[in-house]
Design a protein around this motif. Structure first.
Motif, PDB file in Angstrom:
ATOM      1  N   MET A 161       0.754  -0.957  -0.359  1.00  0.00           N
ATOM      2  CA  MET A 161       0.028  -0.029  -0.346  1.00  0.00           C
ATOM      3  C   MET A 161       1.021   1.497   0.409  1.00  0.00           C
ATOM      4  O   MET A 161       1.435   2.116   0.820  1.00  0.00           O
ATOM      5  CB  MET A 161      -0.527   0.017   0.990  1.00  0.00           C
ATOM      6  CG  MET A 161      -2.023  -0.585   1.288  1.00  0.00           C
ATOM      7  SD  MET A 161      -3.722  -0.900   2.270  1.00  0.00           S
ATOM      8  CE  MET A 161      -2.639  -0.186   3.678  1.00  0.00           C
ATOM      9  N   LEU A 172      -0.422   5.448   8.438  1.00  0.00           N
ATOM     10  CA  LEU A 172      -1.770   4.975   7.244  1.00  0.00           C
ATOM     11  C   LEU A 172      -2.637   6.478   7.846  1.00  0.00           C
ATOM     12  O   LEU A 172      -2.941   7.225   6.387  1.00  0.00           O
ATOM     13  CB  LEU A 172      -2.303   4.021   7.783  1.00  0.00           C
ATOM     14  CG  LEU A 172      -1.416   2.550   7.084  1.00  0.00           C
ATOM     15  CD1 LEU A 172      -2.700   1.860   7.013  1.00  0.00           C
ATOM     16  CD2 LEU A 172      -1.253   3.258   5.351  1.00  0.00           C
ATOM     17  N   ALA A 174      -4.502   2.852  -0.681  1.00  0.00           N
ATOM     18  CA  ALA A 174      -4.367   2.364   0.860  1.00  0.00           C
ATOM     19  C   ALA A 174      -6.084   2.460   0.431  1.00  0.00           C
ATOM     20  O   ALA A 174      -7.129   1.537   1.386  1.00  0.00           O
ATOM     21  CB  ALA A 174      -4.096   2.719   1.413  1.00  0.00           C
TER      22      ALA A 174
END
Length: 757
Positions: free
Chosen positions: A575, A610, A581
């Motif tokens: 990712m 993230l 993502a």
């Protein structure tokens, strides 16, 4: 002992398992599977399908069927003996003479004819008979005269001992000292100290010769007596090849080149495990790895007399090569120089750009690939020097670059051009990086090498070749996960939907771990799509896609297409950006299990990374199931590993890692006041003097629960996430590495170096 028979299996601590076998019993099996059966009249009868690992089994007894008559007295010279096994079992049996015993044990009959047992196979490794005089002395574990930690663990298979599965070190008290071969021979009254001193002095004038070879060459000990001592030292059964029937099926499964190179004799193949005879247990490490890679089956090792082994190999293979192979790569380099085949003084020579590989150059490449493969290298680095100066080749073995050979500049130019031709690259292009692949056949195994070239200011191109791992992934259970991490990971993989991440730096084994997880999910009823860059491991049953940016096929595009292809499981190679993502999270929230990798240092840091990329916290917290962070550390060589009491500095480091001496004692299951034992590799021929051989993984697994989701939703700090994960049972990378250092799988310097990067 045939198929579908009633079996009573003796396991550790005096326990038993009774049921009906699903396959014929042979002591070379890796496990025994039992099914429930009403005829298995025993308190320990299994209630569901049960698989018992062979390393945990002490004996296997065949039970009478309903209405079947009692066992008849066996023919021959048998006598009643009481067997006291290290597992706590006591058996009263009629034992045959040693001549009728196999390499792994013997078949005995019950002393009581009214017994429900017809016959029983007893493993040699289980015997622990202090003071017993009516059994052959070679079958008594003389170095474990009582049930100790070492004796109780005596059920290890020869293969496990060779591959480095250590028993737990003593938790306190004196350290168990493992005798060297010379000391073992002296303690057995086979030689004197003067004999060992003489052989040691003589050995110095014969580099590479083992002490055992020196002793037999000087006539100080017979070949058979030495082999029996080696068998005892390494717990490897000794087989008399002259009295053994060689299984023809075993020869069909092993390439002849492997047998010649490793001097190994296949003696049995039961479809699950290949048994090979060798003269040197340390040299068996390479043949075990090569055979497992080539056949995909288990490998069992037995010991044989060198003279018998060479005679039987010559009978089947013809003349054998000399024991000491010359430096073939260096000889090939000299041959190319002498023949004038090498290219010009630099990469811009027109001759080099238009060349076709000569037979000598191809032989050089073949030798390079074979040596790298046999040494277990993960990468080959071809590095030019200054213009016409000599360059060098290095191999990355167990994570460390080691010198392989210096190569003259003109030969290196020719070698580089040959590698580019084999990889399908443009040999006239020297100013831009290029990528390609080479498929090569080594010792009966198809090996794939990923090739990358890079122009340098040194006046040439660096070439890096990565030897891709075998296509058959290892089971998750063999990935070195701790009991808690394995249990939790398997539970996460049973989820019908959600996101599982595997994180770590480049080369930490993330893709290998995910493919092991996929192999567990890969069933006929499950549709699995993967998008990878590049595809390094292939599995039958998976639908695998390679990223091709020139055509617009990247991770995000492939993911969106996957959702229209009715998948159950999706694996995303990495990712790398917000778009990929986001699509992955959308897929995990719409009924798909998504597995992916990310380049982060720890599991808690992955969550904040993230979120900082721009993910919506609520949907991310809802989709995330867990994060597995991992590193690869060097394993201590089993051949030269030895226990040492931890120094004050090492003890202080361990206390700091676990947050106190009490927490340390609880984590490693030791007495807080006792001595702490660590392990060290002193260096030997098997590990090229480094003290390390192979690598093992260390992990930390963060499992997401409702409390963790709340922290993710409110974008909590890394420290808050880490503290909650530890409170929920997470072991950090440092702690997992420290535990494995105590077990002897690695050492503290390697763990600290891997976790501080």
């Amino acid at each position: 002992m045939g198929m579908q028979t009633l079996l009573l299996v003796g396991v550790a601590k005096g326990a038993q398992r009774a049921g009906r076998s699903v396959e014929p019993f042979t002591p070379y099996l890796t496990h025994i599977t039992l099914l429930p059966d009403a005829g298995a009249h025993a308190p320990e009868a299994v209630r569901e399908r049960t698989s018992v690992s062979m390393k945990d089994i002490r004996y296997v007894a065949v039970l009478r069927e309903k209405g079947e008559p009692a066992a008849s007295l066996p023919p021959g010279d048998v006598k009643p003996v009481r067997l006291e096994l290290g597992s706590g079992h006591v058996l009263d049996v009629l034992a045959p003479p040693e001549a009728h015993w196999t390499t792994l044990g013997f078949v005995a009959h019950p002393a009581d004819r009214k017994s429900p047992v017809l016959e029983v196979f007893v493993f040699r490794r289980s015997l622990n008979v202090p003071g017993q005089t009516d059994l052959p002395s070679t079958l008594v574990l003389r170095d474990n005269a009582s049930v100790t930690a070492g004796g109780a663990e005596g059920g290890r298979s020869a293969h496990e001992i060779l591959r480095g599965h250590h028993s737990d070190p003593p938790k306190s008290g004196p350290v168990h000292r493992r005798l060297k071969l010379g000391q073992l021979l002296v303690s057995a009254d086979l030689l004197s100290e003067a004999d060992i001193d003489r052989a040691t002095l003589e050995q110095q004038s014969h580099p590479g010769e083992r002490i055992g070879e020196t002793l037999t060459r000087l006539g100080l000990i017979s070949e058979k007596a030495l082999a029996q001592a080696i068998s005892e030292k390494f717990h490897v059964p000794l087989l008399d090849l002259d009295e053994c029937r060689i299984d023809p099926a075993a020869w069909l499964a092993v390439p002849e080149a492997l047998l010649r190179r490793h001097r190994a004799l296949p003696v049995e193949d039961d479809g699950r495990t290949i048994t090979v005879a060798v003269a040197d247990p340390l040299a068996a490490l390479d043949i075990v790895d090569a055979l497992r890679l080539r056949t995909g089956r288990g490998v069992s090792v037995v010991l044989a007399l060198p003279s018998q082994l060479d005679r039987h190999l010559a009978k089947h293979l013809g003349e054998l090569p000399p024991r000491e192979a010359p430096n073939e790569f260096g000889a090939l380099v000299q041959g190319i120089e002498a023949s004038g085949v090498a290219g010009g003084d630099g990469p811009d020579e027109s001759g080099a750009s238009e060349m076709e590989p000569d037979a000598g150059v191809i032989g050089l490449v073949n030798r390079l690939f074979t040596d790298a493969f046999e040494r277990g290298a993960s990468d080959i680095h071809v590095e030019p020097g200054e213009r016409t100066g000599s360059g060098k080749i290095r191999l990355r073995v167990d994570g460390e670059c080691v010198p392989y050979h210096d190569v003259p500049g003109p030969v290196l130019v020719t070698l580089t051009a040959c590698l580019k031709i084999m990889a399908g690259l443009d040999i006239a292009e020297h100013r831009k990086p290029q990528d390609g692949k080479i498929r090569h056949h080594i010792d009966g195994t198809d090996v794939e090498l990923r090739v990358a070239t890079m122009p340098t200011v040194m006046g040439g191109e660096d070439v890096v070749l990565r030897l891709l791992p075998p296509s058959t992934p290892r089971p998750v259970e063999e990935m070195g996960l701790s009991e808690r991490n394995l249990r939790e990971l398997l539970r996460l993989l049973e989820s019908p939907y959600g996101l599982i991440l595997c994180v770590g730096p480049t080369g930490s084994g993330k893709t290998t771990t995910l493919h092991s997880a996929l192999s567990r999910l890969n069933t006929p009823s499950t549709k699995i799509w993967t998008i990878e860059d590049p595809v390094e491991i292939t599995q039958p049953g998976l639908r695998q896609v390679q990223v091709m940016r020139k055509t617009g096929l990247d991770f995000a595009v492939a993911m969106r297409s996957f959702l229209r292809a009715d998948p159950d499981v999706i694996m995303v190679g990495e990712m790398r950006d917000l778009e990929t993502a986001t699509v992955a999270i959308e897929a995990s929230l719409t009924g798909h299990l998504v597995l992916s990798t990310l380049h982060t240092n720890t599991a808690p840091e992955t969550i904040t990374r993230l979120l900082e990329m721009g993910l919506e916290a609520f949907s991310f917290s809802d989709s995330l199931l867990g994060v597995l962070a991992q590193r690869l550390v060097r394993s201590i060589c089993v051949a030269c590993s030895k226990p040492v009491v931890a120094s004050a500095r090492e003890l202080e480091t361990l206390v700091r890692i676990f947050g106190g001496s009490k927490a340390l004692a609880e984590a490693i299951g030791a007495d807080e006041q006792g001595e702490l034992v660590l392990w060290h590799g002193s260096g030997c021929a098997a590990c090229s003097g480094t003290g390390y051989r192979g690598r093992c993984a260390i992990h930390e697994l963060l499992v997401v629960d409702d409390d963790m989701r709340e922290l993710v939703t409110r974008r909590a700090s890394v420290d808050e996430l880490r503290q909650l994960a530890i409170a929920r049972g997470m072991t950090t990378l440092l702690q997992d590495g420290a535990r494995k250092a105590v077990l002897g799988l690695t050492d503290l310097p390697n763990v600290l170096a891997a976790c501080s990067r």
